[in-house]
Design a protein around this motif. Sequence first.
Motif: not given
Length: 515
Positions: A223-249
């Motif tokens: 009967g436990l109602a658990m909510t787990v929130g995750l955020r990448h340690k380097e910022g939002s996941l979108a920002e992390v992926v965008e930085r990786a994309r820029i590096r790759n570009l």
Amino acid sequence: MTRRRLVEWGLIGLMIAASAVLAGLQYQWIGEVSAAEQSFLKRRAEEQVKEWVAQLGTELNSGLEALTPSIEEIEAEGRWPAHGKRLAQWSGDREMFGVIAVAVPKGTELSLFGYGRDLKEMDWPVAWKPLKESLHRRLEGGGPPPNQENRGLLIERPVFGSRGEDEWVIAGLNRDFIRKRWSKWGGDFDVELKVGKEVAYQSRVGGIGKADLTIENRGGRFGLAMTVGLRHKEGSLAEVVERARIRNLVTAFALIGMLLVAGFALLHYTKKTRELAAMQLQFVAGVSHELRTPLTVITGAAHNLLSGVVREPKQVERYAKLIADHARQLTGMVEQVMEFSRRQAGEVSAVRERVRIVNWIESAVEGAAPEIAAAECEVELDLEEGLPMVAGDPGELQLALQNLVVNAAKHGGEGNWIGVSARRIGQQVEVAVSDHGPGVPASEREKIFDPFYRGERAVVDQVRVSGLGLSLLREIVEKHGGTVVVREAAGGGAEFAMRLPVSEEIDDEFTNTAG
């Protein structure tokens, strides 16, 4: 424009177009990869969280199961001895639960007994009210309420008897226990765990901010109602992926840029190689012609002398002088070719002496005397008094300056004047050779120092040159730490100026003084 030039420019255009297409495709592909990477990171994090929740559930289930006696044990041993025995035998993590109690029905009410040495009745804590209401509903035959978010860190396990759920073992989760379990999870994400509406754990002090990914576990086994929130340690996941994309570009475009540069460099050096090969062929043809001309004169003059055609003393002297002059021309040309070959093979003189400017200039003019006489030129010296010495190989320096004087006699002879000047400029000595000839066109002032190069006027006027003199000059001067330039002379014509560093008066490196 020649066909070859058209082909070269066509290849360059093709390379640019191919690079642009590749860059566009690369941008699109990296965007797709970035989206896939973001989806992959979310999926992997979700799988890890679900695995952790499942492990937590297994551990909690084992703990509560070990603490909960069966109805048979309760009937055989009595309620309190059965619970006490289970607590005494429990070998689980004692930090798992902060509080343990038993809820027992008494008529229509529920009594609460806390675990200790004995089971002692206690009042229901205010925070436990939602759980109490849920158990009442189940006692009356109803199901649990749909919303259990307000139960907090409480979990329960029923003891089933003849009436169904006869009693319940209740446990309150310990925050330190949850913190230890999450600290082992680690990963690239900061975590916030809520049980119900209560924050049970945060991996970052002050909270993680807006979560990139939220995973909810409603109800579940306990009967436990658990909510787990995750955020990448380097910022939002979108920002992390965008930085990786820029590096790759950036990396991709850098590689494309390098390919373009390499392509242009290849075309450039291919062109330079062709030009050098063409100049070498011209050089071979020119030298062959220049060698053949004096050889023909020498052979003819020698034949006339040997056959007795020339008998008069004055004629014999003139023919001998003719042979000597052309032999000297041949020797000078062969020596320049050999000197160029030695330098190309890396055989450079290591002689270093202090050289007097006046003696150096006089020796060079004397060495070029035949060419000066043949051109009927007058040499005018303009030497500043008190000139310091320069350091270097006297032979090489004389060759360099003599080449300039010979060059002035051959190309500027129509002006019947050659000027040689020397002056000090700061920590350098400038030695310049001028003439009143046609001068050097601005378009040729850089090319004339290239090996095998012959100016257009030299080709038209059929001036006997090897195309190596000025190349050797620049190499010698630069080896001695100096520079050489060509400019328009005062009054018209060309002026070649060498600048060499001054040699200090006292220098233990030099044991000899030339001149």
